[in-house]
Design a protein around this motif. Structure first.
Motif, PDB file in Angstrom:
ATOM      1  N   TYR A  35       0.845  -1.192   0.000  1.00 25.52           N
ATOM      2  CA  TYR A  35       0.000   0.000   0.000  1.00 25.52           C
ATOM      3  C   TYR A  35       0.876   1.236   0.000  1.00 25.52           C
ATOM      4  O   TYR A  35       2.002   1.227   0.500  1.00 25.52           O
ATOM      5  N   GLN A  37       0.764   5.440   1.103  1.00 28.37           N
ATOM      6  CA  GLN A  37       0.056   6.413   1.921  1.00 28.37           C
ATOM      7  C   GLN A  37       0.730   7.766   1.752  1.00 28.37           C
ATOM      8  O   GLN A  37       1.921   7.914   2.004  1.00 28.37           O
ATOM      9  N   GLY A  40      -0.003  10.849   5.601  1.00 28.70           N
ATOM     10  CA  GLY A  40      -0.807  10.369   6.716  1.00 28.70           C
ATOM     11  C   GLY A  40      -2.284  10.260   6.426  1.00 28.70           C
ATOM     12  O   GLY A  40      -3.092  10.276   7.344  1.00 28.70           O
ATOM     13  N   ARG A  41      -2.643  10.142   5.171  1.00 31.69           N
ATOM     14  CA  ARG A  41      -4.052   9.973   4.836  1.00 31.69           C
ATOM     15  C   ARG A  41      -4.347   8.505   4.533  1.00 31.69           C
ATOM     16  O   ARG A  41      -3.684   7.618   5.034  1.00 31.69           O
ATOM     17  N   GLY A  42      -5.376   8.238   3.728  1.00 30.46           N
ATOM     18  CA  GLY A  42      -5.783   6.866   3.494  1.00 30.46           C
ATOM     19  C   GLY A  42      -4.758   6.056   2.736  1.00 30.46           C
ATOM     20  O   GLY A  42      -3.868   6.576   2.078  1.00 30.46           O
ATOM     21  N   LEU A  43      -4.891   4.755   2.847  1.00 32.76           N
ATOM     22  CA  LEU A  43      -4.005   3.818   2.173  1.00 32.76           C
ATOM     23  C   LEU A  43      -4.547   3.497   0.783  1.00 32.76           C
ATOM     24  O   LEU A  43      -5.735   3.233   0.622  1.00 32.76           O
ATOM     25  N   PHE A  88       3.773   0.615   2.645  1.00 29.41           N
ATOM     26  CA  PHE A  88       3.575  -0.399   3.669  1.00 29.41           C
ATOM     27  C   PHE A  88       3.325  -1.758   3.018  1.00 29.41           C
ATOM     28  O   PHE A  88       2.571  -1.859   2.047  1.00 29.41           O
ATOM     29  N   PHE A 103       0.274  -5.064   9.214  1.00 30.82           N
ATOM     30  CA  PHE A 103       1.130  -4.120   8.508  1.00 30.82           C
ATOM     31  C   PHE A 103       2.516  -4.028   9.118  1.00 30.82           C
ATOM     32  O   PHE A 103       2.701  -4.203  10.331  1.00 30.82           O
ATOM     33  N   GLY A 104       3.480  -3.707   8.258  1.00 32.54           N
ATOM     34  CA  GLY A 104       4.789  -3.331   8.726  1.00 32.54           C
ATOM     35  C   GLY A 104       4.780  -1.863   9.118  1.00 32.54           C
ATOM     36  O   GLY A 104       3.757  -1.188   9.039  1.00 32.54           O
ATOM     37  N   GLN A 105       5.944  -1.371   9.519  1.00 35.17           N
ATOM     38  CA  GLN A 105       6.032   0.013   9.981  1.00 35.17           C
ATOM     39  C   GLN A 105       6.252   0.985   8.838  1.00 35.17           C
ATOM     40  O   GLN A 105       6.198   2.195   9.039  1.00 35.17           O
TER      41      GLN A 105
ATOM     42  N   GLY B  42       2.813   1.791  11.366  1.00 36.28           N
ATOM     43  CA  GLY B  42       1.880   1.176  10.450  1.00 36.28           C
ATOM     44  C   GLY B  42       0.533   0.969  11.123  1.00 36.28           C
ATOM     45  O   GLY B  42       0.432   0.982  12.349  1.00 36.28           O
ATOM     46  N   LEU B  88      -4.610   8.212  13.739  1.00 34.10           N
ATOM     47  CA  LEU B  88      -5.461   8.196  12.543  1.00 34.10           C
ATOM     48  C   LEU B  88      -6.226   6.877  12.560  1.00 34.10           C
ATOM     49  O   LEU B  88      -5.619   5.811  12.673  1.00 34.10           O
ATOM     50  N   LEU B  90      -8.497   4.339  10.577  1.00 31.17           N
ATOM     51  CA  LEU B  90      -8.805   3.973   9.199  1.00 31.17           C
ATOM     52  C   LEU B  90      -9.861   2.881   9.149  1.00 31.17           C
ATOM     53  O   LEU B  90      -9.827   1.933   9.916  1.00 31.17           O
ATOM     54  N   PHE B 102      -9.552   1.289   1.470  1.00 27.62           N
ATOM     55  CA  PHE B 102      -9.451   2.088   2.685  1.00 27.62           C
ATOM     56  C   PHE B 102     -10.059   3.474   2.481  1.00 27.62           C
ATOM     57  O   PHE B 102      -9.975   4.048   1.396  1.00 27.62           O
ATOM     58  N   GLY B 103     -10.622   3.991   3.560  1.00 33.79           N
ATOM     59  CA  GLY B 103     -11.063   5.372   3.571  1.00 33.79           C
ATOM     60  C   GLY B 103      -9.887   6.290   3.876  1.00 33.79           C
ATOM     61  O   GLY B 103      -8.767   5.834   4.117  1.00 33.79           O
ATOM     62  N   SER B 104     -10.161   7.582   3.866  1.00 36.82           N
ATOM     63  CA  SER B 104      -9.109   8.577   4.111  1.00 36.82           C
ATOM     64  C   SER B 104      -8.794   8.756   5.585  1.00 36.82           C
ATOM     65  O   SER B 104      -7.827   9.423   5.932  1.00 36.82           O
ATOM     66  N   ARG B 107      -8.723  11.705  11.831  1.00 35.92           N
ATOM     67  CA  ARG B 107      -7.602  12.074  12.703  1.00 35.92           C
ATOM     68  C   ARG B 107      -8.173  12.486  14.047  1.00 35.92           C
ATOM     69  O   ARG B 107      -8.843  13.497  14.149  1.00 35.92           O
TER      70      ARG B 107
END
Lengths: 113, 111
Positions: A35, A37, A40-43, A88, A103-105, B42, B88, B90, B102-104, B107
């Motif tokens: 994925y 990103q 810091g928003r959606g994946l 990710f 998920f990984g970091q 993550g 955040l 999700l 996924f959604g946005s 926060r």
């Protein structure tokens, strides 16, 4: 807790170069997904590779999977400034009908113009 | 075709308060999962809902609860907020298995 580990944690390259990110995991999986990103928003789903596959391509993306080593890599060729984002890997550890991504970091990728 | 919609996009709460986050899945999807993503980390799986029932749960305390409605939309509730709940959140929807949308995210800041 997160089971995946990604390497490197941060990567900075020049536009046009190739970027390689690695991911390791610990348990058996159904598939592995990558994925992206932004800020810091959606994946955004990039690519899925099943446990019985070894390599998969999608446009400028190439993903490999080595289940014996429990590792995967994501290659982005001919990088562009727009590829700047966090990436990710996520392992699908679904069982008994329930779906779960681990998920990984992440790897923070910066493409310099 | 609308993707996953989450609301609100941002909110600020005080320690000890309760919060409700909402998610509308992608059209045709019947499964909703919630993830928490702390800054620089993550996403971590909170729980998943299918047919209005919690199907699987991650390592989160009972302060985190959820609900799925007959139209497949979902809510995430967090009680007795702690500073560490700032993250955040999700929502991801899927159908059957494999592909997630996924959604946005929402926060949440706890002060």
């Amino acid at each position: 807790s997160q089971q995946g580990e990604e390497d490197p944690q941060a990567l900075s390259i020049q536009e046009g170069e190739n970027a390689t990110m690695n991911c390791s995991y610990k348990t058996s999986i159904n598939n592995l997904q990558w994925y992206r990103q932004n800020s810091g928003r959606g994946l955004v789903h990039l690519i899925l590779i099943r446990s019985n596959e070894r390599e998969k391509h999608s446009g400028r993306l190439r993903v490999t999977l080595d289940t014996s080593k429990k590792s995967s890599s994501l290659l982005i060729t001919a990088s562009r400034a727009a590829d700047t984002a966090s990436y990710f890997c996520a392992t699908d550890q679904s069982s008994q009908g329930a779906q779960k991504l681990v998920f990984g970091q992440g790897t923070r990728l910066t493409i310099n113009p | 075709d609308a993707g996953v919609t989450q609301s609100p996009t941002h909110l600020i709460k005080t320690r000890g308060q309760q919060v409700t986050l909402r998610c509308s899945p992608k059209s045709g999807h019947d499964t909703v999962s919630w993830y928490q993503q702390a800054l620089g980390q993550g996403p971590q799986f909170i729980f998943q809902y299918y047919e209005e029932e919690e199907r699987q749960r991650g390592n989160f305390p009972d302060r985190f609860s959820g609900h799925q409605f007959p139209n497949y939309s979902s809510e995430l509730n967090v009680n007795a907020l702690l500073l560490g709940d700032s993250a955040l959140y999700l929502c991801a929807s899927s159908f059957y298995t494999g592909h997630y949308t996924f959604g946005s995210g929402t926060r949440l800041t706890v002060v």
